[in-house]
Design a protein around this motif. Structure first.
Motif, PDB file in Angstrom:
ATOM      1  N   ARG A  64       0.875  -1.074  -0.150  1.00 47.89           N
ATOM      2  CA  ARG A  64       0.000   0.044   0.152  1.00 47.89           C
ATOM      3  C   ARG A  64       0.854   1.300  -0.133  1.00 47.89           C
ATOM      4  O   ARG A  64       1.982   1.318   0.341  1.00 47.89           O
ATOM      5  CB  ARG A  64      -0.987   0.038   1.233  1.00 47.89           C
ATOM      6  CG  ARG A  64      -0.310   0.260   2.455  1.00 47.89           C
ATOM      7  CD  ARG A  64      -1.068   0.298   3.829  1.00 47.89           C
ATOM      8  NE  ARG A  64      -0.334   0.455   5.038  1.00 47.89           N
ATOM      9  CZ  ARG A  64       0.023   1.399   5.509  1.00 47.89           C
ATOM     10  NH1 ARG A  64       0.020   2.567   4.809  1.00 47.89           N
ATOM     11  NH2 ARG A  64       0.603   1.651   6.738  1.00 47.89           N
ATOM     12  N   ILE A  65       0.344   2.362  -0.486  1.00 49.33           N
ATOM     13  CA  ILE A  65       0.640   3.839  -0.229  1.00 49.33           C
ATOM     14  C   ILE A  65       1.179   3.900   1.137  1.00 49.33           C
ATOM     15  O   ILE A  65       0.115   4.039   2.052  1.00 49.33           O
ATOM     16  CB  ILE A  65       0.229   4.554  -0.997  1.00 49.33           C
ATOM     17  CG1 ILE A  65       0.162   4.175  -2.724  1.00 49.33           C
ATOM     18  CG2 ILE A  65       0.842   6.340  -0.939  1.00 49.33           C
ATOM     19  CD1 ILE A  65      -0.632   5.269  -3.484  1.00 49.33           C
ATOM     20  N   TRP A  66       2.502   4.574   1.501  1.00 49.01           N
ATOM     21  CA  TRP A  66       2.700   4.839   2.917  1.00 49.01           C
ATOM     22  C   TRP A  66       2.759   6.288   2.871  1.00 49.01           C
ATOM     23  O   TRP A  66       3.467   7.166   2.165  1.00 49.01           O
ATOM     24  CB  TRP A  66       3.985   4.184   3.384  1.00 49.01           C
ATOM     25  CG  TRP A  66       4.219   4.403   4.910  1.00 49.01           C
ATOM     26  CD1 TRP A  66       3.951   3.797   6.044  1.00 49.01           C
ATOM     27  CD2 TRP A  66       4.887   5.836   5.159  1.00 49.01           C
ATOM     28  NE1 TRP A  66       4.496   4.514   7.148  1.00 49.01           N
ATOM     29  CE2 TRP A  66       5.197   5.561   6.655  1.00 49.01           C
ATOM     30  CE3 TRP A  66       5.631   6.885   4.640  1.00 49.01           C
ATOM     31  CZ2 TRP A  66       5.945   6.539   7.295  1.00 49.01           C
ATOM     32  CZ3 TRP A  66       6.227   7.487   5.371  1.00 49.01           C
ATOM     33  CH2 TRP A  66       6.288   7.467   6.722  1.00 49.01           C
ATOM     34  N   ARG A  67       2.025   7.018   4.037  1.00 53.95           N
ATOM     35  CA  ARG A  67       2.139   8.547   3.899  1.00 53.95           C
ATOM     36  C   ARG A  67       2.017   8.810   5.347  1.00 53.95           C
ATOM     37  O   ARG A  67       1.925  10.037   5.426  1.00 53.95           O
ATOM     38  CB  ARG A  67       0.705   9.116   3.353  1.00 53.95           C
ATOM     39  CG  ARG A  67       0.530   8.959   1.684  1.00 53.95           C
ATOM     40  CD  ARG A  67      -0.356  10.084   1.383  1.00 53.95           C
ATOM     41  NE  ARG A  67      -0.530   9.901  -0.276  1.00 53.95           N
ATOM     42  CZ  ARG A  67      -1.596   9.156  -0.974  1.00 53.95           C
ATOM     43  NH1 ARG A  67      -2.282   8.401  -0.500  1.00 53.95           N
ATOM     44  NH2 ARG A  67      -1.211   9.286  -2.205  1.00 53.95           N
ATOM     45  N   GLU A  68       2.307   8.172   6.242  1.00 53.97           N
ATOM     46  CA  GLU A  68       2.512   8.667   7.590  1.00 53.97           C
ATOM     47  C   GLU A  68       3.831   9.017   7.958  1.00 53.97           C
ATOM     48  O   GLU A  68       4.645   8.889   7.232  1.00 53.97           O
ATOM     49  CB  GLU A  68       2.127   7.324   8.509  1.00 53.97           C
ATOM     50  CG  GLU A  68       0.716   6.473   8.242  1.00 53.97           C
ATOM     51  CD  GLU A  68       0.897   5.503   7.196  1.00 53.97           C
ATOM     52  OE1 GLU A  68       1.658   4.623   7.284  1.00 53.97           O
ATOM     53  OE2 GLU A  68      -0.053   5.626   6.339  1.00 53.97           O
TER      54      GLU A  68
END
Length: 492
Positions: free
Chosen positions: A91-95
């Motif tokens: 998944r795309i990680w944005r944290e």
């Protein structure tokens, strides 16, 4: 610097199809970088849990987060924890909080890369944004970022980049040239100022936002067929296809269009249309085509005129009763004919360059034909001259014509067997040419500089003057003569 393919093949076990997908992504990801205002870095996982950077692109729309090149660097531990999460969870990680690179604050994101038809993550794209100039984004920037997020999801799904059509390049159009976003119904939800200007040059008097772009595009085109094809390309993008680029001409303007489907998570939600006004580029292209055609016509006429001169000299030679005068005229015929060969080749070329091997073979064949009827000399060429500019080809063909004539006429007696070898190779931006025979050899005390023979004077003058090279005639250890010519090929 190692290439993407070299690094991936050396450090991973990715399949050839995976590597090809990464190549296509690296060829098209400038679009996503510009829309994101961020650096994109392609990482591949190593067996020991570390990550290797195999490609990098910087945005043209914003400041870079990295002043130094990252390609080839290997990182592990906490520095690549976000990459490991994106790879392992798919998944795309944005944290996470901003990080610092020296004095530059940056925001990390990680995008898993999949290939169409496969759930396996083959690489991870790091999207790193320089936050030193952070401010409230404008309407244009918000649309850019929204579109960039859609493309990022398509990278994670495996549907971006689309397959490139044959003959297409990645040079244009780009984000800054003009961007239009369409909703699922084909209506314009956003058009950048440059995109609006491009359509105004095509004759549109209203604003694009709210209009159905395919209908407008088909209506504006000068050629209804061209307009229909461009409109169909936009509709194809809305259906999730990736149509080839189209050029639209109207009211003397030319606009290049590229339509890309937007389908995050596999659901078509609209299309991204990039446009570029290429009116001046196409006008210059047409001028160049016209000039090229004119130059080729000039070469064709020069060739015809030279052949006419050769025919007149040949006619005059037949009427002359003095053997020496007849021989001089016949030599002039051969010299003029050799120059005509170059112009004949240039008249069929799209630039001022010729494939010289064919010319040499024809000159050698002509030299053999004018020898004595009982001559049994064989002409042979080794190596290749390659493509030469006209300014080199014309004097070089005259030099070779004289050297081959000398070898045929003076190296062997009537009925003698022999071989004349023309060899050529390139070395350090120089063309090395040798004409060697196995005949009588040079007379005692021979000097090229002191020779009063017209042919050899022509050879020496052209070799050292027009060609700016060197020429040497010498005896061969195994018998015969060789002429060694060195011609510099650096820019003149």
């Amino acid at each position: 610097m190692s290439t993407l393919r070299d690094l991936v093949e050396e450090h991973t076990n990715l399949e050839p199809a995976d590597i090809e997908h990464l190549h296509r992504l690296a060829g098209d990801w400038q679009l996503m970088s510009d829309l994101s205002f961020a650096d994109l870095i392609m990482w591949v996982a190593l067996d020991d849990g570390q990550f290797l950077c195999v490609a990098q692109v910087r945005p043209t729309t914003g400041p870079t987060a990295y002043q130094d090149d990252q390609v080839g660097r290997i990182f592990g531990g906490a520095e690549v924890a976000h990459l490991a999460i994106a790879r392992d969870q798919g998944r795309i990680w944005r944290e996470g909080d901003p990080v610092w690179y020296g004095d530059t604050p940056a925001r990390h994101e990680a995008i898993p890369v999949r290939r169409a038809g496969s759930d396996r993550v083959i690489a991870v794209i790091g999207r790193d944004t320089n936050l030193s100039t952070a401010r409230t984004p404008s309407h244009l920037e918000l649309n850019y970022l929204t579109t960039a997020d859609d493309l990022a999801q398509m990278v994670a799904d495996g549907s971006f980049p689309p397959y490139r059509h044959p003959g297409e390049t990645t040079s244009a159009p780009r984000v800054g040239d003009g961007l239009i976003r369409l909703d699922g119904g084909g209506k314009v939800t956003y058009a950048s100022p440059n995109a609006q200007s491009a359509y105004r040059r095509l004759g549109l008097t209203t604003h694009l936002v709210g209009e159905e772009l395919s209908a407008i595009t088909g209506r504006l085109a000068d050629d209804p067929l061209e307009g229909g094809e461009s409109a169909e390309a936009l509709l194809a993008a809305l259906r999730g296809e990736a149509p080839p680029r189209r050029e639209l001409e109207a009211r003397g303007a030319t606009v290049l269009m590229r339509a890309l489907p937007l389908m995050p998570a596999g659901t078509p939600i609209g299309a991204l249309v990039l446009v570029r006004d290429v009116t001046e580029v196409r006008r210059r292209d047409r001028q160049l085509i016209t000039k090229d055609a004119t130059i080729r016509e000039i070469h064709h006429r020069v060739k015809n005129n030279l052949q006419t001169v050769a025919a007149l000299l040949r006619l005059q030679a037949r009427r002359v009763g003095v053997p020496q005068a007849r021989a001089a005229l016949e030599e002039s015929v051969r010299r003029v004919a050799s120059i005509a060969l170059v112009h004949e080749t240039l008249s069929m070329s799209s630039d001022e360059a010729v494939d010289f091997d064919g010319i040499v073979d024809r000159v050698a064949s002509a030299a053999k034909e004018v020898g004595a009827p009982e001559s049994r000399v064989v002409m042979r060429r080794t190596g290749t001259f390659g493509v030469l500019p006209a300014e080199v080809a014309t004097p070089l063909v005259m030099v070779l014509n004289e050297l081959l004539q000398n070898a045929v006429e003076h190296a062997y007696g009537p009925g003698d067997e022999g071989t004349v070898v023309i060899s050529a190779h390139r070395f350090r931006r120089q063309l090395h040419v040798t004409v060697a025979d196995t005949g009588f050899g040079l007379p005692d005390g021979f000097s090229l500089e002191a020779s009063e023979r017209l042919g050899l004077q022509i050879v020496r003058t052209l070799a050292t003057g027009e060609l700016r090279g060197s020429i040497e005639l010498r005896r061969r250890a195994e018998g015969g003569t060789e002429a060694v010519l060195v011609v510099p090929l650096s820019k003149r």
